[in-house]
Design a protein around this motif. Sequence first.
Motif, PDB file in Angstrom:
ATOM      1  N   LYS A  37       0.852  -1.157   0.047  1.00  0.00           N
ATOM      2  CA  LYS A  37      -0.234   0.036  -0.153  1.00  0.00           C
ATOM      3  C   LYS A  37       0.933   1.122  -0.036  1.00  0.00           C
ATOM      4  N   LYS A  38       0.617   2.371   0.613  1.00  0.00           N
ATOM      5  CA  LYS A  38       1.286   3.399   0.994  1.00  0.00           C
ATOM      6  C   LYS A  38       2.830   3.209   1.590  1.00  0.00           C
ATOM      7  N   SER A  39       2.831   2.117   2.226  1.00  0.00           N
ATOM      8  CA  SER A  39       4.031   1.872   2.765  1.00  0.00           C
ATOM      9  C   SER A  39       5.212   1.522   1.896  1.00  0.00           C
ATOM     10  N   GLY A  40       4.963   1.342   0.615  1.00  0.00           N
ATOM     11  CA  GLY A  40       5.952   1.015  -0.578  1.00  0.00           C
ATOM     12  C   GLY A  40       5.669  -0.326  -1.098  1.00  0.00           C
ATOM     13  N   PHE A  41       6.376  -0.499  -2.193  1.00  0.00           N
ATOM     14  CA  PHE A  41       6.331  -1.911  -2.650  1.00  0.00           C
ATOM     15  C   PHE A  41       7.609  -2.441  -3.227  1.00  0.00           C
ATOM     16  N   GLY A  42       8.837  -1.720  -2.923  1.00  0.00           N
ATOM     17  CA  GLY A  42      10.236  -2.373  -2.911  1.00  0.00           C
ATOM     18  C   GLY A  42      10.715  -3.102  -1.815  1.00  0.00           C
ATOM     19  N   ARG A  43      11.603  -3.901  -1.781  1.00  0.00           N
ATOM     20  CA  ARG A  43      12.222  -4.600  -0.961  1.00  0.00           C
ATOM     21  C   ARG A  43      13.692  -4.333  -0.840  1.00  0.00           C
ATOM     22  N   PHE A  44      14.257  -4.242   0.514  1.00  0.00           N
ATOM     23  CA  PHE A  44      15.674  -4.119   0.527  1.00  0.00           C
ATOM     24  C   PHE A  44      16.235  -5.250   1.602  1.00  0.00           C
ATOM     25  N   ASN A  45      17.440  -5.535   1.809  1.00  0.00           N
ATOM     26  CA  ASN A  45      17.906  -6.787   2.613  1.00  0.00           C
ATOM     27  C   ASN A  45      17.793  -7.988   1.697  1.00  0.00           C
TER      28      ASN A  45
END
Length: 200
Positions: free
Chosen positions: A171-179
Amino acid sequence: MHSGQICMSTERILVHQSIMEPFTEALKSAVDNIFQKSGDAPILVASMGVDKNKQLLQDATSKGAKLVYGDMDAKENSATRMRPIIVGDVKKDMDLYYTESFGPTVTLLSVSSDEEALKIANDTEYGLSGAVFTKDLTRGLSLAKRIESGAIHINSMSVHDEPTLPHGGTKKSGFGRFNANAGLDEFVRTKTITFQGLNL
């Protein structure tokens, strides 16, 4: 943690109605043990954070919410300090229901079933991190799979990040990933190339 100024901080606590009273008392006791009533209150990065939380609390209490713990009118020795507040009886028409406080304010919501808990948990524009506490791992996994969030931690706090686990939201917390490997994938461009048989 950090006066609620973490993107993974817990904003809403959903509790089954059958244990709401003992849970509330246990939570109040825990807050007392962590944040002493004497001495300086926890600090926020800027006075705007304190003002935002107080505005959210004023709106909620004016519409019927009850302060379960804390005093929103407490005078502190700095405009950037605010003691923890626990709010009950929060409803959808209150700004606090949907707005991230990013401060030491948390709401307690009573639920009567897993389905009601899921409906409330997913009724938000945010979806970064959450937690499910249960004695039944199967039930916990079932709930975790249905909550719209980038991460759900069973029987552990919502503030949780490890370099070996993918991290990111929905949602508005974003869709990308890190780590982890998922984070490395964010630095590359995936391309699909197809072809039909060639007569060579």
